[in-house]
Design a protein around this motif. Structure first.
Motif, PDB file in Angstrom:
ATOM      1  N   ASN A   1      38.629 -56.833  23.453  1.00 36.88           N
ATOM      2  CA  ASN A   1      39.835 -56.065  23.737  1.00 36.88           C
ATOM      3  C   ASN A   1      39.619 -54.584  23.477  1.00 36.88           C
ATOM      4  O   ASN A   1      40.072 -53.726  24.244  1.00 36.88           O
ATOM      5  N   LEU A   2      38.916 -54.253  22.374  1.00 32.66           N
ATOM      6  CA  LEU A   2      38.634 -52.850  22.068  1.00 32.66           C
ATOM      7  C   LEU A   2      37.810 -52.207  23.184  1.00 32.66           C
ATOM      8  O   LEU A   2      38.112 -51.095  23.641  1.00 32.66           O
ATOM      9  N   ALA A   3      36.751 -52.893  23.642  1.00 27.81           N
ATOM     10  CA  ALA A   3      35.911 -52.338  24.700  1.00 27.81           C
ATOM     11  C   ALA A   3      36.694 -52.178  26.000  1.00 27.81           C
ATOM     12  O   ALA A   3      36.585 -51.150  26.688  1.00 27.81           O
ATOM     13  N   ALA A   4      37.497 -53.193  26.338  1.00 27.04           N
ATOM     14  CA  ALA A   4      38.271 -53.135  27.580  1.00 27.04           C
ATOM     15  C   ALA A   4      39.310 -52.028  27.534  1.00 27.04           C
ATOM     16  O   ALA A   4      39.485 -51.268  28.498  1.00 27.04           O
ATOM     17  N   GLN A   5      40.034 -51.927  26.410  1.00 32.93           N
ATOM     18  CA  GLN A   5      41.047 -50.890  26.276  1.00 32.93           C
ATOM     19  C   GLN A   5      40.423 -49.497  26.300  1.00 32.93           C
ATOM     20  O   GLN A   5      40.984 -48.559  26.869  1.00 32.93           O
ATOM     21  N   SER A   6      39.248 -49.349  25.681  1.00 39.12           N
ATOM     22  CA  SER A   6      38.572 -48.055  25.681  1.00 39.12           C
ATOM     23  C   SER A   6      38.169 -47.651  27.095  1.00 39.12           C
ATOM     24  O   SER A   6      38.324 -46.495  27.495  1.00 39.12           O
TER      25      SER A   6
ATOM     26  N   GLN B   1      49.348 -61.013  11.815  1.00 42.37           N
ATOM     27  CA  GLN B   1      48.084 -60.397  11.434  1.00 42.37           C
ATOM     28  C   GLN B   1      47.156 -60.269  12.643  1.00 42.37           C
ATOM     29  O   GLN B   1      46.505 -59.231  12.843  1.00 42.37           O
ATOM     30  N   ALA B   2      47.082 -61.316  13.465  1.00 43.75           N
ATOM     31  CA  ALA B   2      46.221 -61.271  14.646  1.00 43.75           C
ATOM     32  C   ALA B   2      46.700 -60.212  15.634  1.00 43.75           C
ATOM     33  O   ALA B   2      45.887 -59.463  16.205  1.00 43.75           O
ATOM     34  N   ASN B   3      48.007 -60.139  15.838  1.00 44.31           N
ATOM     35  CA  ASN B   3      48.546 -59.123  16.746  1.00 44.31           C
ATOM     36  C   ASN B   3      48.274 -57.721  16.230  1.00 44.31           C
ATOM     37  O   ASN B   3      48.022 -56.800  17.018  1.00 44.31           O
ATOM     38  N   SER B   4      48.325 -57.545  14.910  1.00 39.45           N
ATOM     39  CA  SER B   4      48.004 -56.240  14.332  1.00 39.45           C
ATOM     40  C   SER B   4      46.558 -55.873  14.624  1.00 39.45           C
ATOM     41  O   SER B   4      46.243 -54.716  14.933  1.00 39.45           O
ATOM     42  N   ARG B   5      45.648 -56.848  14.530  1.00 38.92           N
ATOM     43  CA  ARG B   5      44.242 -56.591  14.823  1.00 38.92           C
ATOM     44  C   ARG B   5      44.058 -56.183  16.288  1.00 38.92           C
ATOM     45  O   ARG B   5      43.313 -55.241  16.603  1.00 38.92           O
ATOM     46  N   VAL B   6      44.737 -56.906  17.178  1.00 40.29           N
ATOM     47  CA  VAL B   6      44.636 -56.588  18.606  1.00 40.29           C
ATOM     48  C   VAL B   6      45.169 -55.180  18.868  1.00 40.29           C
ATOM     49  O   VAL B   6      44.558 -54.381  19.604  1.00 40.29           O
ATOM     50  N   GLU B   7      46.302 -54.871  18.254  1.00 41.94           N
ATOM     51  CA  GLU B   7      46.901 -53.561  18.488  1.00 41.94           C
ATOM     52  C   GLU B   7      46.119 -52.440  17.809  1.00 41.94           C
ATOM     53  O   GLU B   7      46.132 -51.300  18.280  1.00 41.94           O
ATOM     54  N   LEU B   8      45.435 -52.739  16.697  1.00 44.01           N
ATOM     55  CA  LEU B   8      44.561 -51.734  16.092  1.00 44.01           C
ATOM     56  C   LEU B   8      43.439 -51.365  17.050  1.00 44.01           C
ATOM     57  O   LEU B   8      43.067 -50.192  17.174  1.00 44.01           O
ATOM     58  N   ALA B   9      42.886 -52.371  17.738  1.00 44.11           N
ATOM     59  CA  ALA B   9      41.843 -52.093  18.728  1.00 44.11           C
ATOM     60  C   ALA B   9      42.391 -51.228  19.849  1.00 44.11           C
ATOM     61  O   ALA B   9      41.754 -50.258  20.285  1.00 44.11           O
ATOM     62  N   ARG B  10      43.575 -51.573  20.332  1.00 45.41           N
ATOM     63  CA  ARG B  10      44.189 -50.776  21.402  1.00 45.41           C
ATOM     64  C   ARG B  10      44.486 -49.367  20.915  1.00 45.41           C
ATOM     65  O   ARG B  10      44.291 -48.386  21.638  1.00 45.41           O
ATOM     66  N   SER B  11      44.942 -49.245  19.660  1.00 43.39           N
ATOM     67  CA  SER B  11      45.245 -47.933  19.102  1.00 43.39           C
ATOM     68  C   SER B  11      43.994 -47.074  19.011  1.00 43.39           C
ATOM     69  O   SER B  11      44.024 -45.875  19.310  1.00 43.39           O
ATOM     70  N   ALA B  12      42.891 -47.679  18.580  1.00 47.51           N
ATOM     71  CA  ALA B  12      41.637 -46.932  18.483  1.00 47.51           C
ATOM     72  C   ALA B  12      41.224 -46.416  19.859  1.00 47.51           C
ATOM     73  O   ALA B  12      40.748 -45.284  19.992  1.00 47.51           O
TER      74      ALA B  12
ATOM     75  N   ALA C   1      31.566 -53.473  30.854  1.00 47.98           N
ATOM     76  CA  ALA C   1      30.503 -54.488  30.866  1.00 47.98           C
ATOM     77  C   ALA C   1      30.374 -55.151  29.496  1.00 47.98           C
ATOM     78  O   ALA C   1      30.139 -56.369  29.397  1.00 47.98           O
ATOM     79  N   THR C   2      30.540 -54.379  28.431  1.00 45.20           N
ATOM     80  CA  THR C   2      30.496 -54.930  27.075  1.00 45.20           C
ATOM     81  C   THR C   2      31.637 -55.921  26.853  1.00 45.20           C
ATOM     82  O   THR C   2      31.452 -56.984  26.245  1.00 45.20           O
ATOM     83  N   ALA C   3      32.820 -55.576  27.340  1.00 44.86           N
ATOM     84  CA  ALA C   3      33.960 -56.482  27.212  1.00 44.86           C
ATOM     85  C   ALA C   3      33.694 -57.808  27.914  1.00 44.86           C
ATOM     86  O   ALA C   3      34.031 -58.883  27.400  1.00 44.86           O
ATOM     87  N   ILE C   4      33.078 -57.754  29.090  1.00 46.22           N
ATOM     88  CA  ILE C   4      32.749 -58.983  29.824  1.00 46.22           C
ATOM     89  C   ILE C   4      31.770 -59.831  29.020  1.00 46.22           C
ATOM     90  O   ILE C   4      31.933 -61.060  28.902  1.00 46.22           O
ATOM     91  N   ALA C   5      30.748 -59.196  28.440  1.00 47.56           N
ATOM     92  CA  ALA C   5      29.752 -59.938  27.663  1.00 47.56           C
ATOM     93  C   ALA C   5      30.388 -60.636  26.464  1.00 47.56           C
ATOM     94  O   ALA C   5      30.042 -61.779  26.140  1.00 47.56           O
ATOM     95  N   LEU C   6      31.330 -59.981  25.812  1.00 46.18           N
ATOM     96  CA  LEU C   6      32.004 -60.580  24.656  1.00 46.18           C
ATOM     97  C   LEU C   6      32.916 -61.730  25.084  1.00 46.18           C
ATOM     98  O   LEU C   6      33.021 -62.745  24.386  1.00 46.18           O
ATOM     99  N   LEU C   7      33.585 -61.588  26.216  1.00 45.36           N
ATOM    100  CA  LEU C   7      34.436 -62.672  26.714  1.00 45.36           C
ATOM    101  C   LEU C   7      33.611 -63.909  27.057  1.00 45.36           C
ATOM    102  O   LEU C   7      34.067 -65.042  26.887  1.00 45.36           O
ATOM    103  N   LEU C   8      32.391 -63.703  27.520  1.00 47.53           N
ATOM    104  CA  LEU C   8      31.526 -64.835  27.867  1.00 47.53           C
ATOM    105  C   LEU C   8      31.149 -65.658  26.643  1.00 47.53           C
ATOM    106  O   LEU C   8      30.759 -66.829  26.763  1.00 47.53           O
ATOM    107  N   ARG C   9      31.265 -65.074  25.453  1.00 46.33           N
ATOM    108  CA  ARG C   9      30.925 -65.785  24.222  1.00 46.33           C
ATOM    109  C   ARG C   9      32.075 -66.660  23.723  1.00 46.33           C
ATOM    110  O   ARG C   9      31.901 -67.434  22.785  1.00 46.33           O
TER     111      ARG C   9
END
Length: 413
Positions: A17-22, A138-149, A179-187
Motif C-alpha cells: 500500500n505504501l509503494a502504491a500510494q507513493s 490498529q490495522a487501519n491506522s497502519r494502512v493510513e500511516l502508509a498513505r500519510s507517508a 512495480a514494487t507494489a505488484i511484487a509485494l502483492l504477489l507474496r
C-alpha cells in the motif's frame, strides 16, 4: 488499548500500500506541474485534467465493488496496480520524448485511476480478512500511516525532482514504486472470497449495498459529509497551484512543500487517532475532521489579505490531520457494522460518492477559476467546508460511543 501484533501477511499488504500510494501521489503532484509549467495551463485546464483523472471513481467504483465481493480480492488489487504501472510507464516515456499534452496527461491519468479504483475497493475487505475484528482500528491506522507517508513525501519529492531534474524522473520513480507494489502483492495469499450463492443481478447487488448505507442513521450523514468535503476540496485544488504560483509567487519546489504539509498532517492525525478515541467519544472524534477542514480553508482564505507560504502550509497540514482521524474512525466503524459479504459494495458506495464527487468539484473549481480567477476558488471552497461541518455536527454521529455503532445519549447543546 494495548498494541497487538498484526499478522506478517498484513505487513506485506501495508508495504504494498505504501509503494502504491507513493506512486500515485508522485504522479498526481507532477501532472498539474507539467500542465502549468510546460503547457502554460490555467485553472480551467487544470480543473479538467483533475476531473478526468478522478472520473473512474464515479463510473467504476460500484461495479468493481460487486466484483470485490465475488472474486479473490488480491487478484483485483493486482489487476489495479498493474494497470497503474502501465499508465505510469507510458507517462514516463512521453516525458522522455518531450511530447506532453493535456489530452495525453488526461487519458493516461484516467487509465491509472481505473487501477486505483480496483485497488481501493478491494483493500478494506482484504484488511478485514487478515486481522481480527478487535485489531481493525490498529490495522487501519497502519494502512493510513502508509498513505500519510506517501502524501507527505510525494508532493515535496515531485516538486524537487521537477525543479532539479525534470518530470520524466518523477514518473520513472513512480513506475518503479508501482512495480514494487505488484511484487509485494504477489507474496500475499488469497483469502477466500465471500460465497456468491445463486446468480444475482448486478444492479440488485449494487442497490443492496446502497440501501444498507442509506438506511443507517450513522453511515448516511458520514456519506453526505464526505461528498461535500470532496467537492469543496477539489474546488480548492483546481485553483491552488495556479494561485500559489501567480498570486503567492511560490516556486515549484515551494508549491510541493506546501502540498506535502497535507501528508505531514495525515501522519500526525494517524499517530494521534488512538489517543483521541481513548479520550473522547467516537462520534466526537469523527467530527474532528470536518471541523479541522473549516479551520484549514480559513487559513488559506487569510492569504487573500496576507499572502503567506506559512498560512498555505497550515491549511494543508490541518486538511491532512483532521480528516485522517475521520478516515480511520469511519473506516473502522464501517468495517464493524457491515457484513463481510457486503464490504466490497459498501466500500464502493463510499468510494463512488467521495471520490466521484471530486471530478464535480474539479470542474466547478475550473469553471469558477476560469470565470472569476483563482481567488474565487478559495471563497467557494470556504462555503462548502462550512456546509459539510454543519451536516456532521447536527447528525446522530454525535451520539456514537463505540465502533460497533452503539449510540449513547445525545449531549446537550
Amino acid at each position: 488499548m494495548p498494541s497487538q501484533k498484526l499478522p506478517r501477511s498484513f505487513s506485506n499488504l501495508a508495504w504494498s500500500n505504501l509503494a502504491a500510494q507513493s506512486a500515485e501521489q508522485l504522479s498526481l503532484a507532477a501532472a498539474p506541474l507539467v500542465a502549468v509549467l510546460a503547457l502554460n495551463a490555467g485553472p480551467g485546464e487544470v480543473g479538467v485534467l483533475a476531473a478526468i483523472q478522478t472520473l473512474p471513481f464515479l463510473l467504476l467504483s460500484l461495479p468493481l465493488g460487486v466484483v470485490a465481493d465475488r472474486m479473490p480480492r488480491r487478484w483485483i488489487m493486482l489487476f489495479g496496480e498493474t494497470l497503474r504501472f502501465v499508465s505510469l510507464l507510458a507517462l514516463m516515456l512521453m516525458m522522455v520524448a518531450s511530447s506532453p499534452n493535456i489530452a495525453a496527461l488526461s487519458v493516461l491519468g484516467f487509465i491509472g485511476a481505473v487501477g486505483t479504483v480496483g485497488f481501493s475497493v478491494a483493500a478494506p475487505g482484504m484488511v478485514a480478512s487478515m486481522v481480527r475484528r478487535e485489531d481493525l482500528a490498529q490495522a487501519n491506522s497502519r494502512v493510513e500511516l502508509a498513505r500519510s507517508a506517501a502524501y507527505a513525501a510525494g508532493p515535496a519529492i515531485a516538486g524537487a525532482i521537477v525543479s532539479w531534474v525534470g518530470t520524466s524522473a518523477v514518473f520513472g520513480l513512480a513506475t518503479a514504486l508501482s512495480a514494487t507494489a505488484i511484487a509485494l502483492l504477489l507474496r500475499l495469499s488469497n483469502p477466500p472470497a465471500a460465497p456468491i450463492g445463486k446468480k444475482r443481478n448486478v444492479l440488485h447487488e449494487v442497490a443492496e449495498g446502497a440501501a444498507f448505507v442509506m438506511g443507517s442513521a450513522l453511515l448516511r450523514p458520514i456519506l453526505a459529509t464526505g461528498v461535500i468535503f470532496n467537492v469543496s476540496w477539489f474546488v480548492l485544488q483546481a485553483g491552488y497551484v495556479p494561485y500559489a504560483i501567480h498570486r503567492l509567487q511560490l516556486s515549484p519546489g515551494a508549491v510541493g512543500t506546501t502540498l506535502s504539509c497535507y501528508g505531514v498532517g495525515m501522519l500526525a492525525g494517524a499517530f494521534c487517532t488512538s489517543r483521541i478515541v481513548r479520550r473522547i467519544p467516537l462520534g466526537r472524534a469523527i467530527q474532528l475532521g470536518p471541523v479541522a477542514g473549516v479551520f484549514a480553508i480559513a487559513s488559506l482564505a487569510a492569504t487573500l489579505l496576507l499572502p503567506s507560504e506559512w498560512l498555505a502550509a497550515i491549511c494543508f497540514f490541518l486538511m491532512g490531520a483532521g480528516p485522517m482521524v475521520w478516515t480511520i474512525t469511519t473506516t473502522t466503524l464501517r468495517q464493524n457494522m457491515t457484513p463481510d459479504g457486503m464490504l466490497g459494495r459498501v466500500s464502493a458506495v463510499f468510494l463512488t460518492a467521495n471520490t466521484g464527487a471530486r471530478p464535480l468539484g474539479a470542474l466547478l473549481g475550473g469553471l469558477v477559476g476560469a470565470t472569476w480567477g483563482e481567488s474565487a476558488c478559495i471563497v467557494v471552497a470556504l462555503a462548502g467546508f462550512l456546509i459539510q461541518a454543519a451536516v456532521i455536527l447536527f447528525s446522530e454521529v454525535a451520539s456514537l460511543r463505540e465502533s460497533d455503532g452503539r449510540l449513547g445519549q445525545r449531549p446537550a447543546p
